[in-house]
Design a protein around this motif. Structure first.
Motif, mmCIF file in Angstrom:
data_model
loop_
_atom_site.group_PDB
_atom_site.id
_atom_site.type_symbol
_atom_site.label_atom_id
_atom_site.label_comp_id
_atom_site.label_asym_id
_atom_site.label_seq_id
_atom_site.Cartn_x
_atom_site.Cartn_y
_atom_site.Cartn_z
ATOM 1 N N GLU A 97 -20.739 -12.021 32.581
ATOM 2 C CA GLU A 97 -21.383 -12.131 33.973
ATOM 3 C C GLU A 97 -21.436 -13.632 34.376
ATOM 4 O OE1 GLU A 97 -22.113 -10.020 36.370
ATOM 5 O OE2 GLU A 97 -21.569 -8.234 35.071
ATOM 6 N N ALA A 98 -21.834 -14.556 33.288
ATOM 7 C CA ALA A 98 -21.884 -15.981 33.780
ATOM 8 C C ALA A 98 -20.557 -16.345 34.166
ATOM 9 C CB ALA A 98 -22.373 -16.702 32.532
ATOM 10 N N GLU A 99 -19.677 -15.966 33.436
ATOM 11 C CA GLU A 99 -18.158 -16.315 33.913
ATOM 12 C C GLU A 99 -17.878 -15.999 35.375
ATOM 13 O OE1 GLU A 99 -13.539 -16.655 32.814
ATOM 14 O OE2 GLU A 99 -14.468 -14.532 32.338
ATOM 15 N N HIS A 100 -18.431 -14.795 35.757
ATOM 16 C CA HIS A 100 -18.049 -14.482 37.219
ATOM 17 C C HIS A 100 -18.859 -15.144 38.119
ATOM 18 C CE1 HIS A 100 -17.763 -11.348 40.232
ATOM 19 N NE2 HIS A 100 -19.162 -11.427 40.686
ATOM 20 N N VAL A 101 -20.344 -15.499 37.669
ATOM 21 C CA VAL A 101 -20.969 -16.269 38.672
ATOM 22 C C VAL A 101 -20.236 -17.853 38.624
ATOM 23 C CG1 VAL A 101 -23.156 -17.568 38.482
ATOM 24 C CG2 VAL A 101 -23.134 -15.129 38.084
ATOM 25 N N GLU A 102 -19.884 -18.270 37.533
ATOM 26 C CA GLU A 102 -18.977 -19.481 37.789
ATOM 27 C C GLU A 102 -17.820 -19.491 38.477
ATOM 28 O OE1 GLU A 102 -19.977 -22.453 36.286
ATOM 29 O OE2 GLU A 102 -21.662 -21.316 36.033
ATOM 30 N N ASP A 103 -17.025 -18.255 38.437
ATOM 31 C CA ASP A 103 -15.724 -18.123 39.545
ATOM 32 C C ASP A 103 -16.359 -18.051 40.941
ATOM 33 O OD1 ASP A 103 -13.961 -17.521 37.269
ATOM 34 O OD2 ASP A 103 -14.142 -15.424 37.458
ATOM 35 N N LEU A 104 -17.301 -17.444 41.172
ATOM 36 C CA LEU A 104 -17.928 -17.413 42.647
ATOM 37 C C LEU A 104 -18.179 -18.763 42.996
ATOM 38 C CD1 LEU A 104 -19.907 -14.221 42.498
ATOM 39 C CD2 LEU A 104 -17.671 -14.504 43.700
ATOM 40 N N LEU A 106 -17.097 -21.725 41.668
ATOM 41 C CA LEU A 106 -16.161 -22.441 41.857
ATOM 42 C C LEU A 106 -15.425 -22.348 43.373
ATOM 43 C CD1 LEU A 106 -14.461 -24.804 40.703
ATOM 44 C CD2 LEU A 106 -13.190 -22.987 39.151
ATOM 45 N N ALA A 107 -15.211 -21.031 43.584
ATOM 46 C CA ALA A 107 -14.551 -20.555 44.933
ATOM 47 C C ALA A 107 -15.269 -21.104 45.846
ATOM 48 C CB ALA A 107 -14.400 -18.963 44.810
ATOM 49 N N THR A 108 -16.353 -20.942 45.933
ATOM 50 C CA THR A 108 -17.322 -21.421 47.143
ATOM 51 C C THR A 108 -17.223 -22.877 47.109
ATOM 52 O OG1 THR A 108 -19.002 -19.628 46.692
ATOM 53 C CG2 THR A 108 -19.791 -21.459 47.943
ATOM 54 N N CYS A 129 -18.004 -30.088 42.362
ATOM 55 C CA CYS A 129 -17.145 -29.118 41.977
ATOM 56 C C CYS A 129 -16.390 -29.419 40.782
ATOM 57 C CB CYS A 129 -15.958 -29.269 43.186
ATOM 58 S SG CYS A 129 -14.920 -28.023 43.016
ATOM 59 N N ALA A 130 -16.069 -30.430 40.599
ATOM 60 C CA ALA A 130 -15.324 -31.073 39.137
ATOM 61 C C ALA A 130 -16.214 -30.622 37.924
ATOM 62 C CB ALA A 130 -15.110 -32.373 39.116
ATOM 63 N N GLU A 131 -17.622 -30.690 38.200
ATOM 64 C CA GLU A 131 -18.616 -30.495 37.078
ATOM 65 C C GLU A 131 -18.612 -28.890 37.162
ATOM 66 O OE1 GLU A 131 -22.178 -32.573 36.652
ATOM 67 O OE2 GLU A 131 -21.625 -34.031 38.011
ATOM 68 N N ILE A 132 -18.589 -27.982 38.204
ATOM 69 C CA ILE A 132 -18.657 -26.493 37.752
ATOM 70 C C ILE A 132 -17.051 -26.083 37.379
ATOM 71 C CG2 ILE A 132 -18.367 -24.444 39.357
ATOM 72 C CD1 ILE A 132 -20.418 -25.849 41.324
ATOM 73 N N ARG A 133 -16.166 -26.734 37.567
ATOM 74 C CA ARG A 133 -14.885 -26.493 37.103
ATOM 75 C C ARG A 133 -15.038 -26.393 35.393
ATOM 76 N NH1 ARG A 133 -11.839 -29.284 40.313
ATOM 77 N NH2 ARG A 133 -11.513 -27.819 41.618
ATOM 78 N N LEU A 134 -15.443 -27.666 34.912
ATOM 79 C CA LEU A 134 -15.716 -27.915 33.523
ATOM 80 C C LEU A 134 -16.705 -27.054 33.038
ATOM 81 C CD1 LEU A 134 -16.283 -31.914 33.572
ATOM 82 C CD2 LEU A 134 -14.344 -30.497 32.609
ATOM 83 N N ALA A 135 -17.787 -26.466 33.637
ATOM 84 C CA ALA A 135 -18.532 -25.524 33.230
ATOM 85 C C ALA A 135 -18.131 -24.105 33.036
ATOM 86 C CB ALA A 135 -19.864 -25.139 34.102
ATOM 87 N N HIS A 136 -17.368 -23.833 34.013
ATOM 88 C CA HIS A 136 -16.705 -22.615 33.892
ATOM 89 C C HIS A 136 -15.792 -22.634 32.866
ATOM 90 C CE1 HIS A 136 -12.947 -20.039 34.850
ATOM 91 N NE2 HIS A 136 -13.899 -19.218 35.319
ATOM 92 N N ASP A 137 -14.831 -23.600 32.372
ATOM 93 C CA ASP A 137 -14.080 -23.482 31.189
ATOM 94 C C ASP A 137 -14.857 -23.422 29.893
ATOM 95 O OD1 ASP A 137 -12.054 -23.885 32.948
ATOM 96 O OD2 ASP A 137 -11.884 -26.102 32.398
ATOM 97 N N ARG A 138 -16.090 -24.173 29.908
ATOM 98 C CA ARG A 138 -17.192 -24.040 28.809
ATOM 99 C C ARG A 138 -17.640 -22.399 28.510
ATOM 100 N NH1 ARG A 138 -21.519 -28.429 29.373
ATOM 101 N NH2 ARG A 138 -22.246 -27.479 27.479
ATOM 102 N N VAL A 139 -17.956 -21.862 29.668
ATOM 103 C CA VAL A 139 -18.297 -20.451 29.566
ATOM 104 C C VAL A 139 -17.190 -19.674 29.185
ATOM 105 C CG1 VAL A 139 -19.127 -18.499 30.989
ATOM 106 C CG2 VAL A 139 -20.253 -20.867 31.153
#
Length: 145
Positions: A97-104, A106-108, A129-139
């Motif tokens: 679910e957290a990855e899904h939230v991160e996907d959304l 990042l797209a936003t 945006c760059a920090e969200i991209r890193l967070a997405h990869d961590r999740v």
């Protein structure tokens, strides 16, 4: 978002950050693994800071919206809670679910960067945006374990 003005874009990002903060705090409260819990709490705090950092930019355009997130975010959190109550939700489900939230998120952010933004906020939004991209990869890395 191509037909929206700068204020709308900023308020949309602020609402999305608040949605993410609440979703990540919910996930943190429902995982057992301390390292996952710590990551979710860290990212939730980061999203709260992102919203706070964006608010003055929205205010300069006529006022930011005081919000606790969006209706879509509230519905999504309700769906997660209902799913957890009905079928149970372990760490793996909360990570998904957290990855899904991160996907959304990042797209936003990527869409916002293609849209009309105040020049004073563009650098901030690019950094976030760059920090969200890193967070997405961590999740995502937790999903792969």
């Amino acid at each position: 978002m191509a037909d929206h003005d700068e204020r709308w874009v900023l308020n949309h990002l602020i609402g999305m950050c608040k949605d993410e903060e609440l979703a990540l705090r919910y996930a943190a409260d429902h995982v057992k693994d301390p390292s996952i819990k710590s990551l979710f709490v860290e990212l939730a705090s980061q999203r709260a800071q992102f919203a706070a950092d964006l608010s003055p930019h929205a205010a300069r355009l006529g006022g930011g919206q005081a919000t606790d997130g969006t209706t879509r975010g509230a519905l999504h959190r309700g769906w997660i809670a209902m799913k957890a109550a009905l079928i149970g939700a372990g760490d793996k489900e909360m990570i998904a679910e957290a990855e899904h939230v991160e996907d959304l998120a990042l797209a936003t952010y990527e869409t916002a960067l293609d849209d009309m933004l105040p020049p004073t906020a563009r650098d901030l939004i690019e950094r976030q945006c760059a920090e969200i991209r890193l967070a997405h990869d961590r999740v995502r890395s937790f999903l792969l374990h």
